[in-house]
Enzyme design. Structure first.
Site, PDB file in Angstrom:
ATOM      1  N   GLY A  15      -5.832 -16.974   3.437  1.00  0.00           N
ATOM      2  CA  GLY A  15      -6.823 -16.956   2.347  1.00  0.00           C
ATOM      3  C   GLY A  15      -6.766 -18.249   1.555  1.00  0.00           C
ATOM      4  O   GLY A  15      -7.139 -18.282   0.375  1.00  0.00           O
ATOM      5  N   SER A 147      -2.250  -5.827  -5.687  1.00  0.00           N
ATOM      6  CA  SER A 147      -3.198  -5.766  -6.806  1.00  0.00           C
ATOM      7  C   SER A 147      -2.775  -4.666  -7.765  1.00  0.00           C
ATOM      8  O   SER A 147      -2.195  -3.648  -7.344  1.00  0.00           O
ATOM      9  CB  SER A 147      -4.601  -5.451  -6.280  1.00  0.00           C
ATOM     10  OG  SER A 147      -5.452  -5.066  -7.340  1.00  0.00           O
ATOM     11  N   TYR A 160      -9.743  -0.239  -1.041  1.00  0.00           N
ATOM     12  CA  TYR A 160      -9.022  -1.429  -1.518  1.00  0.00           C
ATOM     13  C   TYR A 160      -7.695  -1.008  -2.140  1.00  0.00           C
ATOM     14  O   TYR A 160      -6.632  -1.555  -1.825  1.00  0.00           O
ATOM     15  CB  TYR A 160      -9.897  -2.168  -2.540  1.00  0.00           C
ATOM     16  CG  TYR A 160      -9.275  -3.424  -3.114  1.00  0.00           C
ATOM     17  CD1 TYR A 160      -9.375  -4.638  -2.425  1.00  0.00           C
ATOM     18  CD2 TYR A 160      -8.611  -3.414  -4.336  1.00  0.00           C
ATOM     19  CE1 TYR A 160      -8.818  -5.804  -2.951  1.00  0.00           C
ATOM     20  CE2 TYR A 160      -8.051  -4.568  -4.861  1.00  0.00           C
ATOM     21  CZ  TYR A 160      -8.166  -5.763  -4.175  1.00  0.00           C
ATOM     22  OH  TYR A 160      -7.607  -6.914  -4.690  1.00  0.00           O
ATOM     23  N   ALA A 161      -7.733  -0.017  -3.033  1.00  0.00           N
ATOM     24  CA  ALA A 161      -6.521   0.442  -3.722  1.00  0.00           C
ATOM     25  C   ALA A 161      -5.510   0.982  -2.716  1.00  0.00           C
ATOM     26  O   ALA A 161      -4.309   0.712  -2.833  1.00  0.00           O
ATOM     27  CB  ALA A 161      -6.883   1.516  -4.747  1.00  0.00           C
ATOM     28  N   ALA A 162      -6.001   1.723  -1.716  1.00  0.00           N
ATOM     29  CA  ALA A 162      -5.079   2.282  -0.709  1.00  0.00           C
ATOM     30  C   ALA A 162      -4.407   1.161   0.080  1.00  0.00           C
ATOM     31  O   ALA A 162      -3.208   1.220   0.365  1.00  0.00           O
ATOM     32  CB  ALA A 162      -5.842   3.220   0.222  1.00  0.00           C
ATOM     33  N   LYS A 164      -3.869  -1.919  -0.934  1.00  0.00           N
ATOM     34  CA  LYS A 164      -2.956  -2.689  -1.787  1.00  0.00           C
ATOM     35  C   LYS A 164      -1.686  -1.882  -2.096  1.00  0.00           C
ATOM     36  O   LYS A 164      -0.604  -2.452  -2.229  1.00  0.00           O
ATOM     37  CB  LYS A 164      -3.670  -3.115  -3.071  1.00  0.00           C
ATOM     38  CG  LYS A 164      -4.798  -4.134  -2.823  1.00  0.00           C
ATOM     39  CD  LYS A 164      -4.243  -5.431  -2.258  1.00  0.00           C
ATOM     40  CE  LYS A 164      -5.301  -6.477  -1.977  1.00  0.00           C
ATOM     41  NZ  LYS A 164      -4.730  -7.710  -1.423  1.00  0.00           N
ATOM     42  N   ILE A 193      -8.043 -11.808 -12.152  1.00  0.00           N
ATOM     43  CA  ILE A 193      -7.848 -13.250 -12.061  1.00  0.00           C
ATOM     44  C   ILE A 193      -9.216 -13.901 -11.843  1.00  0.00           C
ATOM     45  O   ILE A 193     -10.039 -13.382 -11.075  1.00  0.00           O
ATOM     46  CB  ILE A 193      -6.907 -13.601 -10.862  1.00  0.00           C
ATOM     47  CG1 ILE A 193      -5.607 -12.765 -10.912  1.00  0.00           C
ATOM     48  CG2 ILE A 193      -6.624 -15.103 -10.809  1.00  0.00           C
ATOM     49  CD1 ILE A 193      -4.716 -12.970 -12.113  1.00  0.00           C
TER      50      ILE A 193
END
Ligand SMILES: NC(=O)c1ccc[n+]([C@@H]2O[C@H](COP(=O)([O-])OP(=O)(O)OC[C@H]3O[C@@H](n4cnc5c(N)ncnc54)[C@H](OP(=O)(O)O)[C@@H]3O)[C@@H](O)[C@H]2O)c1
Length: 248
Positions: A15, A147, A160-162, A164, A193
């Site tokens: 990234g 995150s 996304y939460a899972a 991270k 951020i």
């Protein structure tokens, strides 16, 4: 093992064409490391490499660092095999990731799979390929960029939460599995951020909830990565960097 100085070390950052990854690549280059910039877009990679090559290292170095661009889609195991075939990595930062802004029931199956592959499977492949390479040398450091949403998931961030949260489980298990070989595995847990990823969020509402009343900068996250890479006792160090948002 500790890297009190990163001069002469090789650091791979995925990234690296994005906000946080590029800031990390710049910071590691300033610290005298040779940086492998991982990205999937050729023209962005070329541009990022050009900028990193202009960075002047802080320490006076006998041999100047050699930076490289690596075309890698982090979802594909072949890209990881290519990385370890070409380079001996001292520090790996798993930073590539994609965000989500919709309800689970509205997301198509390919998008669900893509997010899991991009944010979690990528980190698993990376830790496995680079961890195997580091074991015979009995040293190395891996940093996973998780995150705050891993702990504080919100509506529209389920996958996304899972992923991270999965990165944190991966980090804790590997800090033991690889830690016995002197390889340290850590995670950074950023809040909000300022990068392309947070463009379009309702910034005023979010900022009001953050004790420090602002989003963080990519350079501040890069500073945390440099700390984790250099500190000899940092293993399973899960470093919150959220302006205090995790406390409220
Ligand atoms: N910004 C935040 O507030 C925040 C907060 C917590 C955690 N994070 C995490 O921090 C990391 C970096 O985010 P950022 O804010 O810097 O976002 P960004 O500017 O959007 O950068 C994301 C980077 O990931 C790359 N990428 C995405 N999918 C990829 C794939 N399949 N293969 C290779 N590269 C891929 C992108 O490449 P392209 O340029 O080709 O798209 C880009 O370089 C992410 O893991 C994110 O989840 C960010």
């Amino acid at each position: 093992m500790s890297f009190p100085s990163l001069a002469g070390k090789t650091v791979a950052v995925t990234g690296a064409t994005g906000g946080i990854g590029f800031a990390m690549a710049s910071r590691f280059a300033q610290e005298g490391a040779s940086v492998i910039l991982g990205g999937r877009n050729e023209s962005k990679l070329k541009d990022a490499l050009h900028k990193i090559q202009a960075v002047k290292p802080w320490p006076k170095l006998g041999t100047p660092p050699q930076h490289h661009a690596l075309h890698i889609d982090v979802r594909q195991l072949s890209g990881w095999n290519n990385l370890v075939d070409r380079h001996q990595i001292d520090v790996l930062v798993n930073c590539a990731g994609e965000s989500q802004k919709s309800l689970l029931v509205r997301i198509g199956e390919p998008a669900v799979e893509n997010m899991i592959q991009c944010n979690l499977l990528s980190a698993i492949w990376g830790c496995r390929a680079v961890g195997k390479q580091m074991i015979p040398r009995r040293e190395g450091c891996i940093i996973n960029v998780s995150s705050l949403l891993a702990h504080r998931a919100a509506i529209g961030t389920s996958i996304y939460a899972a992923t991270k949260a999965g990165q944190l489980g991966l980090t804790t298990a590997l800090s033991q599995e690889l830690g016995t070989y002197g390889i340290r595995v850590n995670a950074i847990v950023p809040g909000y951020i300022e990068t392309d990823m947070t463009q379009g969020l309702r910034k005023d509402d979010l900022t009001a909830k953050i004790p420090l009343k602002r989003f963080g900068t990519a350079d501040e996250v890069a500073d945390a990565a440099a700390f984790l890479a250099k500190n000899a006792y940092a293993n399973n160090c899960i470093l919150n960097l959220d302006g205090g948002l995790s406390a409220v």
